[in-house]
Structure formats: C-alpha cells, structure tokens
Write a protein that holds these residues in place. Structure first.
Motif, PDB file in Angstrom:
ATOM      1  N   SER A 110       9.681  36.043  66.389  1.00 28.55           N
ATOM      2  CA  SER A 110       9.813  36.361  67.964  1.00 28.55           C
ATOM      3  C   SER A 110      11.047  35.992  68.378  1.00 28.55           C
ATOM      4  CB  SER A 110       8.540  35.631  68.778  1.00 28.55           C
ATOM      5  OG  SER A 110       8.652  34.331  68.384  1.00 28.55           O
ATOM      6  N   LYS A 111      11.417  36.274  69.442  1.00 29.51           N
ATOM      7  CA  LYS A 111      12.588  35.600  70.102  1.00 29.51           C
ATOM      8  C   LYS A 111      12.507  34.915  71.518  1.00 29.51           C
ATOM      9  CE  LYS A 111      17.328  37.429  71.438  1.00 29.51           C
ATOM     10  NZ  LYS A 111      18.314  38.615  71.512  1.00 29.51           N
ATOM     11  N   VAL A 112      13.392  33.883  71.679  1.00 28.06           N
ATOM     12  CA  VAL A 112      13.130  33.121  73.051  1.00 28.06           C
ATOM     13  C   VAL A 112      14.252  33.449  73.523  1.00 28.06           C
ATOM     14  CG1 VAL A 112      12.614  30.885  73.902  1.00 28.06           C
ATOM     15  CG2 VAL A 112      11.357  31.445  71.853  1.00 28.06           C
ATOM     16  N   LYS A 113      14.303  33.368  74.877  1.00 31.78           N
ATOM     17  CA  LYS A 113      15.609  33.159  75.736  1.00 31.78           C
ATOM     18  C   LYS A 113      15.035  32.401  77.152  1.00 31.78           C
ATOM     19  CE  LYS A 113      14.921  37.517  78.356  1.00 31.78           C
ATOM     20  NZ  LYS A 113      15.603  38.764  78.975  1.00 31.78           N
ATOM     21  N   VAL A 114      16.313  31.616  77.648  1.00 29.52           N
ATOM     22  CA  VAL A 114      16.159  31.154  78.931  1.00 29.52           C
ATOM     23  C   VAL A 114      16.839  31.828  80.182  1.00 29.52           C
ATOM     24  CG1 VAL A 114      18.063  29.386  78.329  1.00 29.52           C
ATOM     25  CG2 VAL A 114      16.207  28.828  79.834  1.00 29.52           C
ATOM     26  N   ARG A 145      13.561  20.052  74.002  1.00 29.42           N
ATOM     27  CA  ARG A 145      14.543  19.160  74.210  1.00 29.42           C
ATOM     28  C   ARG A 145      15.786  19.535  74.616  1.00 29.42           C
ATOM     29  NH1 ARG A 145      14.891  16.672  68.243  1.00 29.42           N
ATOM     30  NH2 ARG A 145      15.501  18.960  67.862  1.00 29.42           N
ATOM     31  N   PHE A 146      16.253  18.539  75.815  1.00 26.04           N
ATOM     32  CA  PHE A 146      17.363  19.081  76.297  1.00 26.04           C
ATOM     33  C   PHE A 146      18.590  18.021  75.645  1.00 26.04           C
ATOM     34  CE2 PHE A 146      15.034  20.153  79.882  1.00 26.04           C
ATOM     35  CZ  PHE A 146      15.299  21.167  80.321  1.00 26.04           C
ATOM     36  N   ASP A 147      19.675  18.927  74.979  1.00 25.67           N
ATOM     37  CA  ASP A 147      20.876  18.141  74.331  1.00 25.67           C
ATOM     38  C   ASP A 147      20.156  17.180  73.353  1.00 25.67           C
ATOM     39  OD1 ASP A 147      22.692  19.592  75.995  1.00 25.67           O
ATOM     40  OD2 ASP A 147      22.788  17.888  77.424  1.00 25.67           O
ATOM     41  N   LYS A 190      24.002  16.661  83.525  1.00 26.62           N
ATOM     42  CA  LYS A 190      24.237  18.176  82.980  1.00 26.62           C
ATOM     43  C   LYS A 190      24.005  18.241  81.802  1.00 26.62           C
ATOM     44  CE  LYS A 190      27.669  21.517  83.138  1.00 26.62           C
ATOM     45  NZ  LYS A 190      29.413  21.829  83.744  1.00 26.62           N
ATOM     46  N   SER A 191      22.995  19.383  81.318  1.00 25.30           N
ATOM     47  CA  SER A 191      22.775  19.661  79.968  1.00 25.30           C
ATOM     48  C   SER A 191      23.332  20.856  79.559  1.00 25.30           C
ATOM     49  CB  SER A 191      21.243  19.539  79.821  1.00 25.30           C
ATOM     50  OG  SER A 191      20.853  18.466  80.124  1.00 25.30           O
ATOM     51  N   ALA A 192      23.625  21.177  78.386  1.00 20.34           N
ATOM     52  CA  ALA A 192      24.329  22.458  77.715  1.00 20.34           C
ATOM     53  C   ALA A 192      23.381  23.130  76.891  1.00 20.34           C
ATOM     54  CB  ALA A 192      25.529  22.179  77.240  1.00 20.34           C
ATOM     55  N   LYS A 212      21.417  28.154  74.589  1.00 24.51           N
ATOM     56  CA  LYS A 212      22.487  27.848  75.464  1.00 24.51           C
ATOM     57  C   LYS A 212      21.929  27.732  76.840  1.00 24.51           C
ATOM     58  CE  LYS A 212      27.242  28.187  76.680  1.00 24.51           C
ATOM     59  NZ  LYS A 212      28.810  29.104  76.527  1.00 24.51           N
ATOM     60  N   LEU A 213      22.228  26.770  77.765  1.00 27.83           N
ATOM     61  CA  LEU A 213      21.580  26.723  79.217  1.00 27.83           C
ATOM     62  C   LEU A 213      22.576  27.229  79.893  1.00 27.83           C
ATOM     63  CD1 LEU A 213      20.205  23.133  79.044  1.00 27.83           C
ATOM     64  CD2 LEU A 213      18.737  25.158  79.366  1.00 27.83           C
ATOM     65  N   PRO A 214      22.013  27.904  81.144  1.00 29.68           N
ATOM     66  CA  PRO A 214      23.017  28.543  81.835  1.00 29.68           C
ATOM     67  C   PRO A 214      23.976  27.421  82.477  1.00 29.68           C
ATOM     68  CG  PRO A 214      20.654  29.380  82.643  1.00 29.68           C
ATOM     69  CD  PRO A 214      20.621  28.170  81.526  1.00 29.68           C
TER      70      PRO A 214
END
Length: 238
Positions: A110-114, A145-147, A190-192, A212-214
C-alpha cells in the motif's frame, strides 16, 4: 241425628274404599317391577375392572412423555447413532478466524500520503491506498513520529470504529491528525517530515513510510491521530 250418622258413615266408607284402591295399585306396581315417579336409581358403572386398568395405563398429568429412539437409522438433519470422529474434531470459530485473517496493509502492498485540509483548522489527513493485488486491512491506528521523535503521537481512542476497514485493490482508508493540543500548553514546533508506521492485527509494526509534511506544519506534540476510517468525513470529525 240419624241422617247425620248415615252421611258420616257413607263418607268414611268412601274414604276406606279409596285407600284400599291405592294400596292395591301400589302392590300391583311392585309386582310388575315398576317404581313410583321420583324414585329413579343412580346408574352404577358395570365394568369397574376395565376402568381401573385404563387409569393405570394412562400417564400421570404433567409427566413428560418418553420416546424410544432407534439405535440405528437416520434422524432429522443427520445420521443416527454415535457422532462421527470428524464432528468431534471440527475446527473452532477461533481457529477459522485465524486461518482466514486478512493481511495488514503495509508499505509493501500500500501507499500512504499526507495532505493539508482547510477544515477543521490545524489538521492533516492521512490516506492509505491498497496498491497490491489482494485485499488488505487497515488495522488499528497508524503510529506517527514527527521529525524522528522518540515517542509516537497520541492515538484518539474515541475514534475506534466498530469494524476493521478492509481495502480491496485500489481502495482507500483515512486517518485524521490533530496538530495542536490545548492553547498555551506547549510552544508549537515546525516539522518537516512525518514517519507513518503501519501495524498488523496485533498492533505490531509492519514497516514505516517517511513522508514530507506540507509547508508551515506546526505541532506541539499534544495533538492526536485517529484510527483508520472508511471515509474522509469520519476521519476529520474529531
């Protein structure tokens, strides 16, 4: 005086004759075997021994009836006699469930996107798509998990669906991400990047996808992620 005596004697003689007539009639009736009106006898059953046997043979009131089941032959819905060995060792529902468990959706199938959303504010939307050739299940909630944070993001228990979301090839499931907790509790950072860990039915990790986050994504680590849902509206209602 003489006249009165004659009348009295005549009346007495007449009464005596009537009484003798009644007596004679009664005797004649008895001789003929007849009974006067109003003296009918009560009928008595003739065969008492037969009635007594019938009472003994009749079942007691309220007693359950018993039936004799033949030792051989067929019963309704199956064969008679002792159960076969196969029926004694039939698999249980638990083993059937384990044998037919649907594989988990993982980064391999499967593929995940944000993506960012306009409503509600300070939310993101996760989408997982089945890219394999067989059904997969989006179990539980993803671990986030962020960053490269050491701790995973909090999971919102109230969002647990009634059933696991199963995806056919090409279908999608969704999870909502609330970025901020109560105002003033922590300074947003801020998270990337975002790590998304898919899990199996036992809530064990089945691999991680790094996204990669918006731009301008801020989180204070006090937000939440929902369980996987079958539609976008439910994923973003919290």
């Amino acid at each position: 005086m003489r006249t009165n005596r004659i009348r009295t004697t005549a009346i007495a003689a007449t009464a005596l004759v009537a009484a003798l007539s009644l007596t004679a009639c009664g005797g004649e009736d008895e001789a003929l075997g007849t009974k006067p009106a109003g003296t009918a006898e009560t009928a008595t059953p003739a065969a008492t021994s037969t009635d007594g046997k019938a009472q003994q043979d009749a079942p007691e009131a309220g007693a359950p009836e018993t039936q004799t089941v033949p030792s051989e032959g067929k019963h309704a819905g199956g064969n008679g006699g002792t159960p076969s060995k196969k029926s004694e060792t039939a698999p249980t529902a638990k083993s059937n469930t384990n044998a037919t468990a649907i594989p988990a959706c993982t980064p391999k199938n499967s593929k995940v996107k944000v993506s960012s959303v306009t409503r509600p504010i300070n939310h993101l939307l996760l989408t997982v798509t089945n890219t394999g050739s067989k059904d997969c299940a989006a179990y539980h909630a993803p671990f986030l998990r962020f960053d490269n944070a050491q701790a995973v993001y909090p999971i919102l228990d109230d969002s647990k669906p009634q059933a696991v979301v199963v995806l056919s090839p090409g279908q999608e499931a969704y999870a909502g991400v609330g970025l901020l907790g109560e105002p003033g509790e922590n300074k947003p950072v801020k998270s990337a990047n975002l790590g998304v860990i898919m899990v199996d039915k036992n809530n064990k990790s089945k691999g991680e996808a790094t996204l990669k986050l918006p731009a301008k994504t801020y989180t204070d680590g006090l937000g939440f992620v929902t369980y996987w849902q079958s539609d976008v509206e439910t994923a973003l209602m919290y």
